[in-house]
Scaffold this motif. Structure first.
Motif, PDB file in Angstrom:
ATOM      1  N   THR A 310     -21.089  12.318  51.896  1.00 55.60           N
ATOM      2  CA  THR A 310     -21.315  13.492  52.453  1.00 55.60           C
ATOM      3  C   THR A 310     -20.392  13.637  53.389  1.00 55.60           C
ATOM      4  O   THR A 310     -19.654  14.666  53.678  1.00 55.60           O
ATOM      5  CB  THR A 310     -22.580  13.948  52.737  1.00 55.60           C
ATOM      6  N   THR A 311     -20.430  12.640  54.469  1.00 58.41           N
ATOM      7  CA  THR A 311     -19.564  12.673  55.758  1.00 58.41           C
ATOM      8  C   THR A 311     -18.007  12.460  55.303  1.00 58.41           C
ATOM      9  O   THR A 311     -17.269  13.506  56.018  1.00 58.41           O
ATOM     10  CB  THR A 311     -19.803  11.580  56.594  1.00 58.41           C
ATOM     11  N   GLU A 312     -17.420  11.759  54.519  1.00 53.81           N
ATOM     12  CA  GLU A 312     -16.066  11.593  54.325  1.00 53.81           C
ATOM     13  C   GLU A 312     -15.543  12.972  53.554  1.00 53.81           C
ATOM     14  O   GLU A 312     -14.422  13.329  53.919  1.00 53.81           O
ATOM     15  CB  GLU A 312     -15.905  10.518  53.529  1.00 53.81           C
ATOM     16  N   VAL A 313     -16.041  13.505  52.777  1.00 47.28           N
ATOM     17  CA  VAL A 313     -15.519  14.716  52.131  1.00 47.28           C
ATOM     18  C   VAL A 313     -15.528  15.855  53.125  1.00 47.28           C
ATOM     19  O   VAL A 313     -14.542  16.673  53.318  1.00 47.28           O
ATOM     20  CB  VAL A 313     -16.470  15.103  50.863  1.00 47.28           C
ATOM     21  N   SER A 314     -16.528  16.060  53.976  1.00 47.03           N
ATOM     22  CA  SER A 314     -16.433  17.030  55.111  1.00 47.03           C
ATOM     23  C   SER A 314     -15.322  16.813  56.082  1.00 47.03           C
ATOM     24  O   SER A 314     -14.619  17.513  56.707  1.00 47.03           O
ATOM     25  CB  SER A 314     -17.727  17.538  55.790  1.00 47.03           C
ATOM     26  N   ARG A 315     -15.061  15.429  56.547  1.00 48.86           N
ATOM     27  CA  ARG A 315     -14.135  15.217  57.454  1.00 48.86           C
ATOM     28  C   ARG A 315     -12.757  15.350  56.801  1.00 48.86           C
ATOM     29  O   ARG A 315     -12.014  15.852  57.854  1.00 48.86           O
ATOM     30  CB  ARG A 315     -14.442  13.477  57.764  1.00 48.86           C
ATOM     31  N   ALA A 316     -12.498  15.006  55.723  1.00 46.44           N
ATOM     32  CA  ALA A 316     -11.162  15.073  55.211  1.00 46.44           C
ATOM     33  C   ALA A 316     -10.688  16.703  55.097  1.00 46.44           C
ATOM     34  O   ALA A 316      -9.740  17.222  55.485  1.00 46.44           O
ATOM     35  CB  ALA A 316     -11.111  14.865  53.800  1.00 46.44           C
ATOM     36  N   ALA A 317     -11.872  17.560  54.767  1.00 46.83           N
ATOM     37  CA  ALA A 317     -11.552  19.168  54.876  1.00 46.83           C
ATOM     38  C   ALA A 317     -11.233  19.686  56.370  1.00 46.83           C
ATOM     39  O   ALA A 317     -10.586  20.378  56.345  1.00 46.83           O
ATOM     40  CB  ALA A 317     -12.474  19.609  54.127  1.00 46.83           C
ATOM     41  N   ALA A 318     -12.149  18.869  57.282  1.00 48.18           N
ATOM     42  CA  ALA A 318     -12.106  19.337  58.500  1.00 48.18           C
ATOM     43  C   ALA A 318     -10.639  18.898  59.187  1.00 48.18           C
ATOM     44  O   ALA A 318     -10.034  19.625  59.863  1.00 48.18           O
ATOM     45  CB  ALA A 318     -13.139  18.776  59.369  1.00 48.18           C
ATOM     46  N   ALA A 319     -10.144  17.763  58.586  1.00 43.61           N
ATOM     47  CA  ALA A 319      -8.669  17.432  59.262  1.00 43.61           C
ATOM     48  C   ALA A 319      -7.809  18.285  58.882  1.00 43.61           C
ATOM     49  O   ALA A 319      -6.650  18.515  59.458  1.00 43.61           O
ATOM     50  CB  ALA A 319      -8.687  15.837  58.771  1.00 43.61           C
TER      51      ALA A 319
END
Length: 469
Positions: A310-319
């Motif tokens: 969950t964390t990694e997919v939201s981090r990628a989109a935020a970046a």
């Protein structure tokens, strides 16, 4: 040395970030796929009849096709952060990337809420908690969500160690039932081929729902590719190995339990492993405690892995500027702490709703259906991204290799469509509402970004901002 291999070589700093080797990545896949659902799945499948085992096999084959597809996509772009989100954005642009990222993110944390809702029951069974209060249920649920969050906040290495440990602890006993249990199977215990009481189509629908939910997670190695060493090689291997191991366990265990427990007992049991263990090792009421312990370990391992995903997919989109920038905030260990906290907070709020509203079963059913459909959308986009790539001829693929890749892609497209269809009209309707709600956030983020660019342009030219229309 090939360019592909050179691209996979890691600097010391990157090695600290990419803490998941092939074993850990495989464990992440298997641990995310196998949660608490395996401990109730045989009873649901038995309600459809032995035909459900064929359905489970078909879904397993479809999941394996997706695993191969994700490996191919990651090999093409090993540094793509966010997996399914990155594939859609790379091929179809920011808007498609946002839709996939939003749907997958919702599916991940909603799925965590569904897992912990079932996990609570096994914790209470393990510790003999009878007639728990609402606050006791809620406290256990919050512990199940925040302990994995704390492990993930400690760093990806600690998360990988915890994940590998829980995978071993839950696989060994499950394999015991799936192997030793066959020596105690009785043919008379198996129900009819179609035990649904309706048409064969009805039986397939019953089995498909639980089977589809059971295999969500085949993509987690691709989503966390940034954390995997040599992702061009290891993501595909881990996806296939983890999916294959999960499929073997599911099929062997479900069929064994059907043969160990009389059909009429099995279909009415909420804990089918208890009578299954008693059939293998009779004597005493310890079987219930053992099953509860296995389910607790399995559930906490799944929650641990899904918190990272969950964390990694939201981090990628935020970046990439498609999610609020807070999701990309990271500490010195490169841990996206805000995303981890929110991945635990949102399911926590759902658990508060569940245990205080008196609509627990309705909330749980909603979460399961929502997770299935919202994850099918990213699957579909990923398959279409690969299809567009192959048809564009950007890579020279000829003869049997092209036929193979197109066959895998076509199967993934059809499987994704079938997942959506099999989930039912109500689930698709609910997922559509969630998707439309996500467009509101996209509009706000896009408008804010446009305002920022306009302000920057005005400052460069010395004009006042904003300029009147």
């Amino acid at each position: 040395m090939s360019k592909a291999h050179e691209a996979d070589r890691e600097t010391p700093a990157a090695s600290r970030i990419r803490a998941l080797g092939l074993t850990s990545a495989t464990g992440l896949v298997a641990g995310s796929v196998i949660g608490t659902g395996v401990f109730t799945m045989p009873a649901v499948l038995a309600g459809a009849g032995t035909s459900s085992l064929l359905v489970l096999g078909v879904v397993a084959a479809g999941a394996a096709v997706l695993a191969v597809l994700f490996g191919q996509l990651t090999k093409r772009a090993p540094d793509s952060d966010g997996g399914l989100y990155a594939y859609a954005r790379r091929e179809f642009g920011d808007f498609a990337g946002y839709l996939v990222g939003w749907c997958y993110w919702v599916s991940a944390w909603a799925g965590n809420a569904a897992i912990v809702a079932s996990w609570v029951l096994y914790v209470e069974a393990l510790f003999g908690i009878e007639h728990p209060s609402v606050w006791a249920d809620l406290g256990i649920a919050l512990a199940g969500l925040w302990i994995p969050a704390a492990v993930n906040l400690a760093g990806v290495r600690q998360m990988a160690w915890f994940q590998n440990t829980t995978v071993v602890l839950k696989f060994l006993p499950l394999l015991f039932v799936g192997v030793v249990g066959w020596f105690f199977v009785s043919k008379a215990n198996f129900g009819a081929f179609n035990a649904s009481g309706g048409s064969l189509y009805t039986a397939i629908g019953i089995a498909a729902g639980v089977a589809l939910f059971a295999f969500i997670g085949v993509e987690v190695a691709a989503v966390t590719a940034k954390r995997v060493r040599e992702p061009g090689r290891n993501v595909g291997r881990a996806s296939v190995l983890g999916t294959a191991a999960s499929a073997v366990v599911y099929l062997a265990v479900s069929a064994a339990v059907m043969g160990l427990v009389p059909h009429d007992v099995l279909v009415s049991s909420g804990t089918p492993f208890v009578p299954a263990f008693e059939a293998i090792l009779p004597g005493g009421g310890w079987a219930g405690k053992l099953v509860a312990a296995l389910a607790v370990v399995s559930g906490i391992g799944a929650l641990n892995g899904w918190t990272l995903v969950t964390t990694e997919v939201s981090r990628a989109a935020a970046a990439d500027g498609l999610f609020p920038r807070a999701f990309a905030w990271a500490d010195r260990k490169d841990t996206a702490w805000f995303g981890i906290v929110l991945a635990a907070l949102l399911p926590s709020l759902l658990m508060v709703w569940r245990y205080t509203s008196g609509t627990g079963l309705a909330v749980f059913s909603f979460l399961v259906n929502l997770a299935v459909v919202t994850v099918a959308i990213p699957y579909f986009f990923s398959a279409c991204a690969q299809l567009a790539y192959l048809v564009s001829r950007r890579r020279r693929v000829h003869g049997l290799l092209l036929v193979r890749d197109l066959g895998i892609t076509a199967a993934a497209v059809l499987f994704s469509l079938w997942v959506t269809f099999a989930a039912g009209y109500a689930a698709v309707y609910e997922a559509m509402l969630v998707l439309l709600a996500g467009l509101v956030l996209h509009a706000l983020l896009k408008g804010r970004a446009a305002a920022g660019r306009q302000k920057a342009a005005a400052e460069e030219t010395g004009d006042r901002w904003p300029r009147a229309a």
